[in-house]
Design an enzyme around this catalytic site. Structure first.
Site, PDB file in Angstrom:
ATOM      1  N   LEU A  38     -49.489 -18.200 -42.393  1.00 19.38           N
ATOM      2  CA  LEU A  38     -49.367 -18.489 -43.715  1.00 19.38           C
ATOM      3  C   LEU A  38     -48.138 -19.685 -43.592  1.00 19.38           C
ATOM      4  O   LEU A  38     -47.043 -19.441 -42.932  1.00 19.38           O
ATOM      5  CB  LEU A  38     -48.851 -17.691 -44.739  1.00 19.38           C
ATOM      6  CG  LEU A  38     -50.023 -16.521 -45.177  1.00 19.38           C
ATOM      7  CD1 LEU A  38     -49.609 -15.573 -46.078  1.00 19.38           C
ATOM      8  CD2 LEU A  38     -51.144 -17.140 -45.343  1.00 19.38           C
ATOM      9  N   HIS A  42     -49.920 -22.731 -47.995  1.00 20.38           N
ATOM     10  CA  HIS A  42     -50.467 -21.469 -48.446  1.00 20.38           C
ATOM     11  C   HIS A  42     -49.557 -20.752 -49.399  1.00 20.38           C
ATOM     12  O   HIS A  42     -50.007 -20.118 -50.739  1.00 20.38           O
ATOM     13  CB  HIS A  42     -50.690 -20.398 -47.384  1.00 20.38           C
ATOM     14  CG  HIS A  42     -51.666 -20.671 -46.402  1.00 20.38           C
ATOM     15  ND1 HIS A  42     -51.069 -20.892 -44.974  1.00 20.38           N
ATOM     16  CD2 HIS A  42     -53.031 -20.845 -46.354  1.00 20.38           C
ATOM     17  CE1 HIS A  42     -52.162 -21.248 -44.265  1.00 20.38           C
ATOM     18  NE2 HIS A  42     -53.184 -21.203 -44.847  1.00 20.38           N
ATOM     19  N   ARG A 193     -53.337 -25.155 -37.667  1.00 15.56           N
ATOM     20  CA  ARG A 193     -53.824 -25.781 -36.262  1.00 15.56           C
ATOM     21  C   ARG A 193     -52.613 -26.540 -36.028  1.00 15.56           C
ATOM     22  O   ARG A 193     -52.760 -26.994 -34.850  1.00 15.56           O
ATOM     23  CB  ARG A 193     -54.944 -26.701 -36.647  1.00 15.56           C
ATOM     24  CG  ARG A 193     -56.145 -25.286 -36.824  1.00 15.56           C
ATOM     25  CD  ARG A 193     -57.493 -26.219 -36.731  1.00 15.56           C
ATOM     26  NE  ARG A 193     -58.660 -25.296 -36.460  1.00 15.56           N
ATOM     27  CZ  ARG A 193     -59.467 -24.880 -37.766  1.00 15.56           C
ATOM     28  NH1 ARG A 193     -59.127 -25.259 -38.847  1.00 15.56           N
ATOM     29  NH2 ARG A 193     -60.292 -24.020 -37.432  1.00 15.56           N
TER      30      ARG A 193
END
Ligand code: PAF
Length: 295
Positions: A38, A42, A193
């Site tokens: 997270l 998020h 990512r």
């Protein structure tokens, strides 16, 4: 959101028990589905969810169904302990982090959600099966949680469009809210990512957003041809030392059709590889969202 200790459920049974007490109290639930790791993007969704229901649940599950062969399933970052802390700090009531055999007890689901034409555009055209995997796990999470509302991020713009459409087409009875795309200070869209990028790639990665900004500026300056706006992004990304362009398109935010004549609210979306890392980003044309200091 009422202050309570955060619950961590690892099994469907633990989840059912927690949800049972929530329902008994007559409280409304907001679900934020995630694959964990997270970040502030998020967490902004968790906060948004807190304003939409009495309790917020966050699911953390790296869903194998949505990864294609050769994609990053095995190396996808996992950090459950930190995720639980972060979710708690933003007022979440529960984190559901099932192992795969709890999420898919009978093995991978046989019946799946078909995304249709909307799933074949943009990312869907480059990641066959991806959105079928996403929608199938989201449908399953909706079945497990029965939330009043579920919150998704605009960073995964096509995903949000498809989830909304699934809920509408299949009468799932869940309200869908879409939270803003959150950027790093230099403009790079937050993504789990981004952790894959080496320092040099990380330094140059915000140029993807700059390409979108250049097109947004052209739009604000009067350029209305969708193809010309997409070409601005394409040229910048194709001419860049670290990017390999997958697509750049100006699309209608509901149909995902490429737009001939662009208008405020249409979406300019881009996907590119940096080494082995696939990055996506988008801007809403003519909106404050194109400003990295904006919401
Ligand atoms: O956006 C994600 O992290 C995932 O696609 C989701 C919605 C949690 C489904 O696995």
């Amino acid at each position: 959101v009422v202050e309570t200790p955060l619950r961590l459920a690892r099994t469907r049974e633990e989840l059912a028990e927690a949800l049972g007490s929530l329902r008994a109290e007559g409280r409304a639930l907001a679900l934020v589905p995630t694959m964990g790791s997270l970040h502030s993007g998020h967490l902004s969704l968790v906060e948004l969810a807190g304003g939409l229901a009495d309790r917020v649940a966050v699911s953390v599950f790296v869903n194998p169904l949505q990864f294609g062969p050769g994609e990053d399933l095995s190396r996808y970052p996992r950090s459950l302990e930190a995720d639980v802390e972060r979710a708690r700090d933003r007022g979440a009531w529960l984190v559901f982090a099932p192992p795969e055999e709890e999420m898919y007890p009978g093995g991978p689901p046989v019946v799946r959600v078909v995304p249709g034409a909307l799933g074949e555009r943009l990312c869907g055209a480059r990641r066959p099966g991806h959105f079928q995997g996403v929608l199938t796990v989201v449908a399953r999470l909706f079945g497990l949680f029965r939330p009043e509302v579920a919150v998704f991020g605009r960073k995964d713009f096509q995903q949000a469009v498809l989830v909304r459409r699934m809920v509408r087409d299949l009468e799932m009875g869940v309200r869908i809210a879409v939270g803003p795309l959150v950027r790093e200070a230099d403009g790079l869209a937050m993504s789990s990512r981004n952790a894959y990028l080496n320092p040099e790639e990380r330094r140059m990665a915000p140029d993807l957003f700059r390409a979108l900004q250049a097109a947004d500026e052209a739009f604000r300056g009067g350029e209305r041809r969708g193809a010309a706006l997409a070409a601005i992004v394409r040229e910048r990304v194709e001419g860049h030392p670290i990017f390999r362009l997958q697509y750049a398109e100006a699309v209608d935010p509901d149909t995902l059709d490429p737009v001939g004549e662009a208008k405020v609210g249409d979406v300019l979306a881009v996907a590119a590889f940096v080494g082995g890392t696939r990055l996506i980003d988008n801007v809403v044309l003519g909106s404050a969202q194109a400003d990295p200091t904006g919401p």
